[in-house]
Design a protein around this motif. Structure first.
Motif: not given
Ligand SMILES: Cc1ncc(COP(=O)(O)O)c(C=O)c1O
Length: 389
Positions: A83-84, A87-89, A185, A219-220, A223, A226, A288
């Motif tokens: 996820y990091k 999606f940079d989450v 997104k 997208p997630s 992003e 949550d 990504r």
């Protein structure tokens, strides 16, 4: 002796796909050469390095006993790292990840954790049938149809104004099965805010997040945020691992805790050797972009997609080129079941009638790109002959 099914089981409509499977079995037994575009099960093998990793772990007796039902720590860490990178989450692997026996059971079990009998659940139509049935009806809850139409690119119409504010849960799925629709997104922001305002649990099914073409990157929902959100992912389609049964849930710690609580009473987790192979697969992501093994796969699906779309268009069907999933979804004249029967009986080609995904799918056909390019050409030729009659 024969027992009545429980009332909730009697409410489940006959499983159309089982009916089709039976018709196909009979045809095959008669010696008919069947070309099957019915089930969304990749024909391509699991990438060899993943199989090798599985072999290594299956030979180790350390991996032969019960796993932890929430998932092995290293697999949860691999999901958080994915996820990091993807999606940079930021995800807490302990509190915000649950490993699943495929995402299907998680999509059903999350309702068990949060939906009471009689409560409403918002289910897109057409959709993967588990939302309305496995999740909602089997919890004695009430599915509320959310129509997805081609006029709105199979997104929620005037989103999110038409949604019932009293519902407990909303299921969403993009890239979408069966329509192939994809979203940005930005599209998700309004729906996320609506769920937070109305205290509706958002269940985001991202099983096809990695099955995308060209420059499009799915997208997630995480992003966007949550709060009150749980996202489901799967190794099934990304790595051609449908038979391994491995998925994951990620999101709001409160929702993950509820899911884990239900699961701890039902299953005892995915086999450790499968979890370790899955961690290895997810570790192939370095950023990504799709790793080479996924990209190579998607090139094959892209070639098939283009051949199939060209062929169907030349027969007069209006087919969009999907940016994600390995499904094509197009309108036919009249009943989708009649069209599917005709293709099976007269062309030996299996297609899925859209009505199997809900009333909103009536009049449409889904074809999964799970045959080689040569077989697709063969099928197109047969279909054309039938339609010319
Ligand atoms: C939309 C969608 N979600 C979830 C799943 C379940 O996948 P799995 O249980 O293999 O992870 C599928 C399978 O076809 C699907 O189409």
């Amino acid at each position: 002796m024969s027992f009545q099914f429980a009332n909730r089981v009697n409410k489940i409509p006959p499983y159309l796909f089982a009916e089709i499977e039976e018709k196909v079995r009979v045809k095959k037994a008669q010696g008919v050469d069947i070309i099957d575009f019915g089930i969304g099960d990749p024909d391509l093998p699991t990438p060899a390095p993943i199989v090798e990793e599985l072999r290594k772990h299956v030979l180790d007796p350390e991996n032969h006993n019960y796993p932890s039902s929430a998932g092995e720590p290293e697999t949860r860490q691999a999901v958080a790292d994915f996820y990091k990178k993807r999606f940079d989450v930021d995800i807490d692997p302990r509190g915000q990840v649950c490993i699943l026996l495929g995402s299907k059971e998680g999509l059903a079990n999350i309702a068990r954790a949060f939906v009471n009998p009689g409560e409403k659940v918002l289910c897109p139509d057409p959709a993967y049938p588990v939302y309305a049935q496995g999740a909602t009806t089997l919890c004695d809850a009430v599915p509320v149809r959310v129509p997805l139409s081609p006029e709105h690119n199979f997104q929620i119409e005037d989103s999110p104004g038409i949604l019932d504010r009293t519902a407990k849960m909303l299921y969403l799925n993009y890239p979408n099965n069966p329509t192939g629709a994809c979203v940005s997104k930005e599209y998700l922001i309004g729906l996320y805010q609506w769920c937070v305002q109305t205290q509706t649990v958002m269940v985001y099914d991202n099983a096809y997040s990695e099955l995308t073409f060209g420059d499009y990157s799915a997208p997630s929902i995480l992003e966007v945020g949550d709060e009150g959100v749980i996202e489901f992912g799967s190794l099934s389609k990304t790595f051609n691992m449908t038979g391994y049964r491995l998925g994951y849930a990620v999101g709001d710690a409160n929702l993950i805790t509820g899911l884990k609580k239900v699961k701890s009473q039902i299953d005892s987790g995915a086999p450790k050797f499968v979890q370790k192979a899955a961690a290895f697969a997810l570790e192939q992501y370095k950023g990504r972009e799709q790793p080479k093994m996924v990209r190579d796969n998607m090139r094959i699906f892209e070639e098939r997609r283009d051949i199939m779309v060209r062929g169907l268009r030349s027969m007069g069907f209006k087919v969009d080129l999907p940016k994600g999933t390995f499904y094509l979804w197009f309108r036919v004249d009249g009943s989708s079941m009649r069209f599917a029967d005709r293709m099976l009986n007269e062309a030996g080609v299996v297609v899925t009638p859209g009505v199997g995904f809900g009333q909103g799918g009536e009049g449409f056909i889904r074809m999964a790109l799970t045959q080689s390019s040569a077989r697709i050409e063969e099928a197109l030729g047969r279909m054309e002959k039938v339609l010319r009659k």
